[in-house]
Scaffold this active site. Structure first.
Site, PDB file in Angstrom:
ATOM      1  N   CYS A 114       0.834  -1.734  -0.289  1.00 51.59           N
ATOM      2  CA  CYS A 114      -0.063  -0.072   0.420  1.00 51.59           C
ATOM      3  C   CYS A 114       0.400   1.248   0.002  1.00 51.59           C
ATOM      4  O   CYS A 114       0.098   2.438   0.023  1.00 51.59           O
ATOM      5  CB  CYS A 114      -1.086   0.043   0.895  1.00 51.59           C
ATOM      6  SG  CYS A 114      -1.758  -1.666   1.308  1.00 51.59           S
ATOM      7  N   HIS A 246      -3.432   7.019   2.282  1.00 46.36           N
ATOM      8  CA  HIS A 246      -4.059   6.219   1.740  1.00 46.36           C
ATOM      9  C   HIS A 246      -5.266   5.810   2.553  1.00 46.36           C
ATOM     10  O   HIS A 246      -5.310   5.967   3.057  1.00 46.36           O
ATOM     11  CB  HIS A 246      -2.865   4.954   2.430  1.00 46.36           C
ATOM     12  CG  HIS A 246      -3.284   3.249   1.787  1.00 46.36           C
ATOM     13  ND1 HIS A 246      -3.520   2.966   0.951  1.00 46.36           N
ATOM     14  CD2 HIS A 246      -2.953   2.259   2.749  1.00 46.36           C
ATOM     15  CE1 HIS A 246      -3.538   1.694   1.179  1.00 46.36           C
ATOM     16  NE2 HIS A 246      -3.699   1.542   2.072  1.00 46.36           N
ATOM     17  N   ASN A 276     -10.042  -0.460   0.095  1.00 46.84           N
ATOM     18  CA  ASN A 276      -8.463   0.077   0.024  1.00 46.84           C
ATOM     19  C   ASN A 276      -8.227  -0.814  -1.247  1.00 46.84           C
ATOM     20  O   ASN A 276      -8.366  -1.445  -1.515  1.00 46.84           O
ATOM     21  CB  ASN A 276      -8.099  -0.899   0.959  1.00 46.84           C
ATOM     22  CG  ASN A 276      -6.561  -0.884   1.363  1.00 46.84           C
ATOM     23  OD1 ASN A 276      -6.181  -0.756   0.133  1.00 46.84           O
ATOM     24  ND2 ASN A 276      -5.745  -1.207   2.415  1.00 46.84           N
TER      25      ASN A 276
END
EC number: 2.3.1.180
Length: 324
Positions: A114, A246, A276
């Site tokens: 990520c 993020h 996500n």
């Protein structure tokens, strides 16, 4: 002075929506529980005939056009992904280069989960400021649905598909001011893509996460990291025009936002509609802000991310793209 600048941002968002209501029919969960724990209401899922490279290519074409360039002006392609087209080779970057009709250029993937887009910014900045490259295309692209166990309610509720891209080139103004990346492999087993080897040529991949432990470490690490990069550059949190983190979990985002004492107007949140999307989440969120008119040329932007590895990073930049 000529320094690296992010000259454009763009994204590609798959059409199919997988809502919490849909997941209620697939696993033992509820919309209320998912929303309360994560802030996610829905996520996008790529079609069966769309690969990660296809998602990345669509975002890349828009990013190149918005930078007022042509594909042939690109001399390096860097891709961050944890869901590549192929398990080992060729790289997703090479596939995207082929899709763009480009040969004889640098093209490679990085694996930073990520945190991938922050790592890309750091590499692209170094490449253009060293004079090795002129126009570096950076892409975060994910088809996490290809490695998702939709029987595992603890993780399938979290992730979605998508891609975001930008072009880094030299400019006299609106520079990438600073990028910080770091890692700690001692926590690698808390968030991983596990390989179950059936035979030497047949393997099944599935993502696994120990969510509670990841949450605690992510909040502490990100809170400290953003404070440190601001202090290092003598910038107050209140001077930031936009904070674009993020998009993993609304509670993590809110914890860092509270640490910085930033208003909701300065915080870009898209986790509710995309989930996500790993390495794609920051450029996708940036593009949403850009197309909404919130992200403008010259704005001071703070980015941060945390992912498997563990990896993490933050970046300070003045956006160099033309207004939408």
């Amino acid at each position: 002075m000529l320094k690296a600048s992010l000259k454009s941002i763009a994204s590609y968002i798959p059409e199919k929506i997988l809502s919490n209501a849909d997941l209620e029919k697939m696993v033992d969960t509820t919309d209320e529980w998912i929303t309360r724990r994560t802030g996610i209401k829905e996520r996008r899922i790529a079609s069966e005939n769309e690969n990660t490279s296809d998602l990345g290519t669509k975002a890349a074409l828009k990013a190149i056009e918005r930078a007022n360039l042509k594909p042939e002006d690109i001399d390096a392609i860097l891709v961050a992904t944890l869901s590549p087209d192929y398990f080992t080779m060729p790289s997703t970057a090479c596939k995207i280069a082929s899709n763009l009709g480009l040969v004889n250029i640098s093209a490679f993937d990085i694996s930073a989960a990520c945190s991938g887009f922050i790592y890309l910014l750091e590499q692209a900045k170094a490449l253009v400021e060293s004079g090795l490259k002129k126009n570096v295309l950076i892409i975060g692209a994910e088809k996490t649905s290809s490695i998702m166990d939709y029987n595992d309610r603890s993780i399938c509720i979290l992730f979605g598909d998508g891609a975001g891209a930008g072009v880094v080139s030299l400019d006299n103004e609106n520079h990438i001011l600073d990028v910080h990346t770091a890692s700690n492999g001692n926590y690698g087993d808390l968030l991983m893509t596990q390989r179950s080897q059936k035979s030497s040529l047949c393997q099944t991949l599935s993502m696994q996460m120990k969510g509670n432990e990841v949450f605690k470490i992510a909040v502490n690490t990100l809170s400290n990291d953003v404070v440190e990069i601001l202090a290092k550059n003598n910038i107050l949190a209140q001077e930031i025009d936009l904070f674009i983190p993020h998009q993993a979990n609304l509670r993590i985002i809110k914890a860092v936002q509270e640490k910085l004492n930033l208003s909701d107007e300065k915080c870009v949140i898209t986790v509710q509609k995309y989930g996500n999307t790993s390495a794609a989440s920051i450029p996708m969120a940036m593009n949403d802000a850009y197309e909404e008119g919130r992200l403008k040329k010259g704005n001071l932007i703070l980015l941060d991310a945390f992912g498997g590895g563990f990896t993490w990073g933050s970046a300070l930049l003045k956006f160099g793209g033309e207004n939408f």
